[in-house]
Design an enzyme around this catalytic site. Structure first.
Site, PDB file in Angstrom:
ATOM      1  N   SER A 258       0.744  -1.211  -0.099  1.00 32.83           N
ATOM      2  CA  SER A 258      -0.224   0.022   0.038  1.00 32.83           C
ATOM      3  C   SER A 258       0.753   1.239   0.017  1.00 32.83           C
ATOM      4  CB  SER A 258      -0.939   0.106   1.212  1.00 32.83           C
ATOM      5  OG  SER A 258      -0.298  -0.212   2.438  1.00 32.83           O
TER       6      SER A 258
ATOM      7  N   ASP B  25      -3.491   5.850  11.270  1.00 29.58           N
ATOM      8  CA  ASP B  25      -3.456   4.519  11.372  1.00 29.58           C
ATOM      9  C   ASP B  25      -2.121   4.028  11.517  1.00 29.58           C
ATOM     10  OD1 ASP B  25      -1.898   4.869   9.052  1.00 29.58           O
ATOM     11  OD2 ASP B  25      -3.650   4.038   7.657  1.00 29.58           O
TER      12      ASP B  25
ATOM     13  N   HIS C  30       0.443   3.916   7.291  1.00 31.13           N
ATOM     14  CA  HIS C  30       0.552   4.767   5.846  1.00 31.13           C
ATOM     15  C   HIS C  30       1.246   5.977   6.023  1.00 31.13           C
ATOM     16  CE1 HIS C  30      -2.779   1.750   5.134  1.00 31.13           C
ATOM     17  NE2 HIS C  30      -1.916   1.380   4.439  1.00 31.13           N
TER      18      HIS C  30
END
Length: 257
Positions: free
Chosen positions: A27, A231, A234
């Site tokens: 990601s 989070d 990221h």
């Protein structure tokens, strides 16, 4: 009023070889910069649409779409590749712009990253690996005479929650490098990997593995300490821009004469 006409990037060969870069991993390579919570709508996240100047499109930068068509590159680069999640800004456009400013020419970005994917899903024979190789091979076909210049790799967060996966990381990454060089028939293909900035219990073990790979033409840049989103997993938009510059500097320093 004149309308600008752009040549079809799939048709006419440029004067110099298109410089191809494969963007792969999970990601943080696909990009979550600018992806925000969307509390009143489904899906519950959206990209805010903010594109920093360093990531602006340029006519000389193309991307290979999921349908294997060259098209003008713009954020989010991975929108049709990492389709199960909302994609935002990653390091790819900033990287390409920074390299372009120094060396000129035409660039082809080949996005391949998919969020949440552990190393075992990038083994030879697995769908993600085979798709990456297929896209990379396609990128140099046709009249334009492209040349693969480097693989940019940012992955490993998914391998930090299991001691077994973390301990196997170094061998698995070295195998991946060997396989991709063999399958693309590029024995000295430059690889620039990012040492992860986030993860779970065995994060340091994976980082150690990433920094411990001593193969020719493999460079590691370290994202540790880069700003993370709420989070804690990221990279923020600003951190992605910083990473794009860092990757470009590594490429220009080590692989451009």
């Amino acid at each position: 009023m004149e309308t600008a006409t752009h040549a079809d990037p799939n048709e006419h060969p440029p004067k110099t070889k298109r410089q191809i870069f494969i963007l792969s991993g999970q990601s943080n390579m696909a990009g979550r910069g600018g992806v925000i919570k969307n509390p009143h709508h489904h899906p519950n996240k959206r990209w805010d649409g903010v594109v920093p100047p360093e990531c602006h499109p340029d006519p000389s930068i193309l991307r290979l779409s999921a349908a294997l068509r060259w098209e003008p590159a713009h954020e989010p680069l991975h929108t049709d590749i990492d389709t199960k999640k909302v994609c935002g800004v990653g390091p790819g456009m900033c990287f390409a712009n920074a390299v372009r400013r120094r060396v000129g020419g035409e660039f082809g970005l080949v996005p391949c990253a998919v969020g949440g994917t552990p190393m075992k899903e990038w083994a030879r024979g697995e769908e993600l690996y085979e798709n990456m190789v297929k896209r990379a091979k396609f990128s140099v076909t046709g009249d334009h005479g492209g040349e693969i210049k480097a693989l940019l790799w940012f992955q490993g967060e998914s391998d930090t929650s299991s001691e077994h996966d973390a301990e196997a990381y170094k061998v698995n990454m070295e195998t991946l490098i060997h396989n991709v060089r063999q399958d693309l028939n590029l024995p000295s293909l430059p690889i620039i990997q990012v040492a992860i900035a986030s993860g779970f219990e065995y994060m340091e073990k994976v980082r150690e593995a990433q920094k411990g790979i001593e193969l020719p033409n493999v460079i590691c840049v370290d994202a540790k300490g880069f700003q993370l989103k709420e989070d804690n997993l990221h990279l923020t938009l600003e951190a992605q821009v910083k990473l794009g510059h860092m990757l470009a500097e590594a490429y220009l320093t080590h692989f451009v004469a």
